[in-house]
Design a protein around this motif. Sequence first.
Motif, short mmCIF file in Angstrom:
data_model
loop_
_atom_site.label_atom_id
_atom_site.label_comp_id
_atom_site.label_asym_id
_atom_site.label_seq_id
_atom_site.Cartn_x
_atom_site.Cartn_y
_atom_site.Cartn_z
N GLU A 37 0.81 -1.21 0.00
CA GLU A 37 0.00 0.00 0.00
C GLU A 37 0.85 1.28 0.00
O GLU A 37 0.44 2.32 -0.51
CB GLU A 37 -0.92 -0.01 1.21
CG GLU A 37 -2.08 0.92 1.11
CD GLU A 37 -3.06 0.71 2.26
OE1 GLU A 37 -4.24 1.02 2.05
OE2 GLU A 37 -2.65 0.23 3.33
N SER A 38 2.05 1.19 0.52
CA SER A 38 2.93 2.37 0.56
C SER A 38 3.75 2.55 -0.72
O SER A 38 4.45 3.55 -0.86
CB SER A 38 3.87 2.27 1.76
OG SER A 38 4.70 1.14 1.63
N TYR A 90 3.41 10.99 -3.66
CA TYR A 90 3.03 9.93 -4.59
C TYR A 90 3.95 9.93 -5.81
O TYR A 90 3.50 9.82 -6.96
CB TYR A 90 1.56 10.08 -5.04
CG TYR A 90 0.57 9.76 -3.97
CD1 TYR A 90 0.23 8.44 -3.69
CD2 TYR A 90 -0.05 10.77 -3.23
CE1 TYR A 90 -0.69 8.14 -2.70
CE2 TYR A 90 -0.96 10.47 -2.25
CZ TYR A 90 -1.29 9.15 -1.99
OH TYR A 90 -2.20 8.85 -1.02
N SER A 93 3.79 6.79 -8.11
CA SER A 93 2.59 6.79 -8.96
C SER A 93 2.80 7.66 -10.19
O SER A 93 2.47 7.27 -11.31
CB SER A 93 1.37 7.32 -8.20
OG SER A 93 0.99 6.44 -7.21
N HIS A 141 -3.14 9.31 -6.35
CA HIS A 141 -3.71 8.48 -5.29
C HIS A 141 -4.49 7.30 -5.86
O HIS A 141 -4.77 6.33 -5.15
CB HIS A 141 -4.60 9.32 -4.37
CG HIS A 141 -5.82 9.84 -5.04
ND1 HIS A 141 -5.82 10.98 -5.80
CD2 HIS A 141 -7.08 9.35 -5.09
CE1 HIS A 141 -7.03 11.19 -6.28
NE2 HIS A 141 -7.81 10.22 -5.87
N ARG A 144 -2.73 3.95 -5.41
CA ARG A 144 -2.95 3.37 -4.09
C ARG A 144 -4.32 2.72 -4.02
O ARG A 144 -4.46 1.60 -3.54
CB ARG A 144 -2.81 4.46 -3.02
CG ARG A 144 -3.03 3.94 -1.61
CD ARG A 144 -3.48 5.01 -0.66
NE ARG A 144 -4.71 5.62 -1.14
CZ ARG A 144 -5.05 6.87 -0.89
NH1 ARG A 144 -4.26 7.67 -0.21
NH2 ARG A 144 -6.20 7.35 -1.34
#
Length: 182
Positions: A37-38, A90, A93, A141, A144
Amino acid sequence: MNAYQIYTTALIACGLASLVVALWAGQMNLKRLPKWESLPRNRNIAVILVFLCLLWCVPQARPIVWEWMLPWLYPLAITFSILGYLFLDYLFSRAIGGFFILLTYYFVHEAFTFHTPAMALFAIMCWALGILGLFFSGKPHLFRDFIRKLAKSPRIRYTATAYFAAYGVLCLTLGIVHAFRG
């Protein structure tokens, strides 16, 4: 290496990487979620990918920047990588999204250049990856949230696994076809 060999090697490498992503997505569950998740916020891995993506952009930027700016392109790639590391949240990402966009552009362009078989299917699968990259870059996000959905929803997990497995097999197949053709 000439452009054809680079394209063939990139297809094979992308195929193998896509199969690894398919395996990762297929094994995602609630027990593994806290570990992964991180990942979208991981700056240490991301800064390397950011730097490589920015280096990839330098030759594409050369024709459109002013003459006086040409010597500054590589130092700017280094500077913006450091600034991204320091100030962007992020970052992974954004980096993976940018990489997907660059990869899509490269593969679709070279597929037309080298007359890749099954080009329509390949272009559609590449564009799907590029659109995913746009989402991950524009709203980081979402990566995630995507990982969370992989862990919680079997339907999303199977869909993502099937897409990346199919994309991986297609890239590997096309890479092998081009290797024997060239």
